[in-house]
Design an enzyme around this catalytic site. Structure first.
Site, PDB file in Angstrom:
ATOM      1  N   LYS A 155     -34.698   7.200 -19.395  1.00 56.48           N
ATOM      2  CA  LYS A 155     -35.528   6.019 -19.131  1.00 56.48           C
ATOM      3  C   LYS A 155     -37.013   6.371 -19.171  1.00 56.48           C
ATOM      4  O   LYS A 155     -37.828   5.553 -19.582  1.00 56.48           O
ATOM      5  CB  LYS A 155     -35.165   5.376 -17.793  1.00 56.48           C
ATOM      6  CG  LYS A 155     -33.750   4.822 -17.786  1.00 56.48           C
ATOM      7  CD  LYS A 155     -33.670   3.364 -17.436  1.00 56.48           C
ATOM      8  CE  LYS A 155     -32.355   2.815 -17.959  1.00 56.48           C
ATOM      9  NZ  LYS A 155     -31.851   1.625 -17.341  1.00 56.48           N
ATOM     10  N   LYS A 194     -24.569   3.762 -25.794  1.00 56.60           N
ATOM     11  CA  LYS A 194     -23.845   2.763 -24.999  1.00 56.60           C
ATOM     12  C   LYS A 194     -24.474   1.370 -25.164  1.00 56.60           C
ATOM     13  O   LYS A 194     -25.687   1.254 -25.381  1.00 56.60           O
ATOM     14  CB  LYS A 194     -23.792   3.169 -23.531  1.00 56.60           C
ATOM     15  CG  LYS A 194     -25.079   2.996 -22.776  1.00 56.60           C
ATOM     16  CD  LYS A 194     -24.846   2.964 -21.265  1.00 56.60           C
ATOM     17  CE  LYS A 194     -26.098   2.459 -20.576  1.00 56.60           C
ATOM     18  NZ  LYS A 194     -25.907   1.621 -19.441  1.00 56.60           N
ATOM     19  N   LYS A 247     -28.346  -3.533 -21.800  1.00 53.96           N
ATOM     20  CA  LYS A 247     -29.121  -4.761 -21.610  1.00 53.96           C
ATOM     21  C   LYS A 247     -30.504  -4.626 -22.182  1.00 53.96           C
ATOM     22  O   LYS A 247     -31.073  -5.542 -22.718  1.00 53.96           O
ATOM     23  CB  LYS A 247     -29.377  -4.999 -20.120  1.00 53.96           C
ATOM     24  CG  LYS A 247     -28.225  -5.310 -19.294  1.00 53.96           C
ATOM     25  CD  LYS A 247     -28.758  -6.001 -18.055  1.00 53.96           C
ATOM     26  CE  LYS A 247     -27.785  -5.879 -16.924  1.00 53.96           C
ATOM     27  NZ  LYS A 247     -28.047  -4.728 -16.087  1.00 53.96           N
TER      28      LYS A 247
HETATM   29  P1  ATP Z   1     -28.881  -0.877 -19.214  1.00 54.49           P
HETATM   30  O1  ATP Z   1     -27.723  -0.362 -19.985  1.00 54.49           O
HETATM   31  O2  ATP Z   1     -29.526  -2.029 -19.856  1.00 54.49           O
HETATM   32  O3  ATP Z   1     -29.849   0.134 -18.757  1.00 54.49           O
HETATM   33  P2  ATP Z   1     -27.756  -0.602 -16.778  1.00 54.49           P
HETATM   34  O4  ATP Z   1     -26.891   0.540 -17.116  1.00 54.49           O
HETATM   35  O5  ATP Z   1     -28.961  -0.363 -15.993  1.00 54.49           O
HETATM   36  O6  ATP Z   1     -28.210  -1.442 -17.985  1.00 54.49           O
HETATM   37  P3  ATP Z   1     -26.572  -2.131 -14.758  1.00 54.49           P
HETATM   38  O7  ATP Z   1     -26.603  -3.584 -14.808  1.00 54.49           O
HETATM   39  O8  ATP Z   1     -27.341  -1.540 -13.701  1.00 54.49           O
HETATM   40  O9  ATP Z   1     -26.861  -1.671 -16.209  1.00 54.49           O
HETATM   41  O10 ATP Z   1     -25.100  -1.632 -14.712  1.00 54.49           O
HETATM   42  C1  ATP Z   1     -24.096  -2.313 -14.075  1.00 54.49           C
HETATM   43  C2  ATP Z   1     -22.801  -1.600 -14.280  1.00 54.49           C
HETATM   44  O11 ATP Z   1     -22.403  -1.653 -15.651  1.00 54.49           O
HETATM   45  C3  ATP Z   1     -22.860  -0.102 -13.937  1.00 54.49           C
HETATM   46  O12 ATP Z   1     -21.691   0.226 -13.234  1.00 54.49           O
HETATM   47  C4  ATP Z   1     -22.890   0.582 -15.276  1.00 54.49           C
HETATM   48  O13 ATP Z   1     -22.316   1.857 -15.235  1.00 54.49           O
HETATM   49  C5  ATP Z   1     -22.052  -0.353 -16.102  1.00 54.49           C
HETATM   50  N1  ATP Z   1     -22.371  -0.275 -17.527  1.00 54.49           N
HETATM   51  C6  ATP Z   1     -23.577  -0.457 -18.098  1.00 54.49           C
HETATM   52  N2  ATP Z   1     -23.497  -0.316 -19.431  1.00 54.49           N
HETATM   53  C7  ATP Z   1     -22.198  -0.011 -19.719  1.00 54.49           C
HETATM   54  C8  ATP Z   1     -21.481   0.251 -20.919  1.00 54.49           C
HETATM   55  N3  ATP Z   1     -22.070   0.216 -22.082  1.00 54.49           N
HETATM   56  N4  ATP Z   1     -20.159   0.533 -20.817  1.00 54.49           N
HETATM   57  C9  ATP Z   1     -19.529   0.552 -19.619  1.00 54.49           C
HETATM   58  N5  ATP Z   1     -20.156   0.311 -18.452  1.00 54.49           N
HETATM   59  C10 ATP Z   1     -21.469   0.025 -18.486  1.00 54.49           C
END
Ligand code: ATP
Ligand code: LTN
Length: 328
Positions: free
Chosen positions: A113, A195, A198
């Protein structure tokens, strides 16, 4: 006997996508009957990277609404917004004071990040995992259902808890991550090496839970595949592997039966069928979301009740922690 406690958090940094749903939220829905649950929209984590205030306010409500629409029930789970319960910030400060900087320097998500936001890396972004540890530890959490990317943060939380317990006596329960055997890392559609995310700039990479059917069809149509033909699960072919994994999770079929089903079909067939499966799976969620947000004040009152319930647990825990340290 008391039920074990589950805690998990989700950011309001944008709309929820299939990765969030398959890796985390759908498991929360399934697990909620068996446990005592706390699900938190972590807006204080979200502001570790600048958010436009109006957008943030809307995103918090959208994410909370989607949790209920996905099937989280107020009767079984406490759903609330992190900044509504002050104890999270207060405990984070205390944990800051026992966490060595070196532990945070090892966090791979911070490295990623801070590369993405080179122009300004806040102290908050660095400290992000400590606030996450506070979230988890405040509720004496046993299990933390998350996607694979969060494993390291939950391990750090355990380390912090152990260090605290060693210094001050047994105060914190040591949590464990629950990562689903399939779906813990859903990949991006256009870039299946990374992955689904968002915050990814390329909008076609993620299927958002509120995407209309035509957007879903066009995104899946554009998904990256490969120059081979055979449709089977194979990690060395990330595009096809990812499409099949999404199909498998949404239909609930075994790997083998998915492969048999597509044995004589083309990539085009796979994409078309997958698009229809995604559209049908999201339909009930999208309808519930519309109902829920259509009624003025409904969502806000659920969140208010959630915050009250969370606060009554967290505040008691925090007072106990203050006494242990010698602050009371
Ligand atoms: P970003 O991917 O945009 O940075 P983030 O990982 O910060 O988003 P969160 O909304 O904080 O996303 O994550 C919520 C949940 O979704 C967490 O448990 C995270 O591990 C899961 N998650 C996020 N992206 C994925 C993915 N591509 N596959 C599986 N689980 C995911
Ligand atoms: N860092 C998590 C969100 C999060 C979280 C938590 C997850 C904040 N606090 C506590 C589990 C438990 C992420 O998904 N990016």
């Amino acid at each position: 006997m008391d039920k074990k406690r589950v805690f998990s958090g989700i950011q309001a940094s944008g709309s929820l996508h299939l990765g969030n749903y398959l890796g985390a939220v759908s498991n929360w829905v399934k697990m909620q009957e068996e446990y005592d649950n706390y699900f938190c929209v972590v807006d204080l984590h979200t502001i570790t990277v600048y958010q436009e205030p109006k957008q943030l306010r809307a995103a918090v409500r959208e994410v909370a609404g989607l949790l209920f629409a996905a099937g989280i029930r107020e009767e079984r789970s406490v759903v609330y917004v992190q900044s509504h319960v002050r104890a999270h910030s207060e405990l984070a400060w205390i944990l800051n004071c026992i966490t060595p900087m070196g532990w945070l320097h090892r966090m791979t998500q911070f490295k990623e990040k801070s590369d993405q936001h080179k122009e300004e890396v806040s102290v908050g972004l660095f400290d992000y995992p400590v606030l996450q540890a506070a979230d988890i530890l405040l509720y004496d959490t046993h299990l933390v259902p998350v996607g694979e990317d969060q494993k390291q943060h939950v391990e750090l939380c355990r380390d912090i808890a152990q260090r605290f317990n060693f210094r001050y006596g047994d105060v914190f329960t040591l949590p464990e991550a629950f990562i689903p055997p399939v779906g813990g890392r859903v990949m991006g559609l256009t870039n299946p090496e990374k992955k689904m995310s968002k915050s990814e700039e390329k909008l076609d990479d993620a299927i958002f839970l509120l995407d209309p059917p035509d957007r879903i069809r066009s995104k899946i149509k554009k998904a990256t595949t490969d120059s081979l033909k055979e449709i089977r699960f194979d990690e060395s072919r990330p595009g096809i592997n990812n499409l099949l994994t999404i199909y498998q999770l949404l239909t609930g079929k075994e790997k083998e039966s998915v492969e048999n089903y597509f044995a004589d079909k083309s990539y085009k067939d796979l994409k078309e069928e997958l698009a229809e499966v995604v559209i049908e799976s999201l339909k009930p969620l999208q309808e519930r979301y519309k109902e829920l947000t259509g009624e003025k004040g409904y969502l806000d009152s659920m969140l208010e009740r959630g915050a009250e319930r969370a606060e009554s647990y967290a505040e008691r825990k925090l007072q106990k922690i203050y006494r242990k340290i010698g602050l009371r």
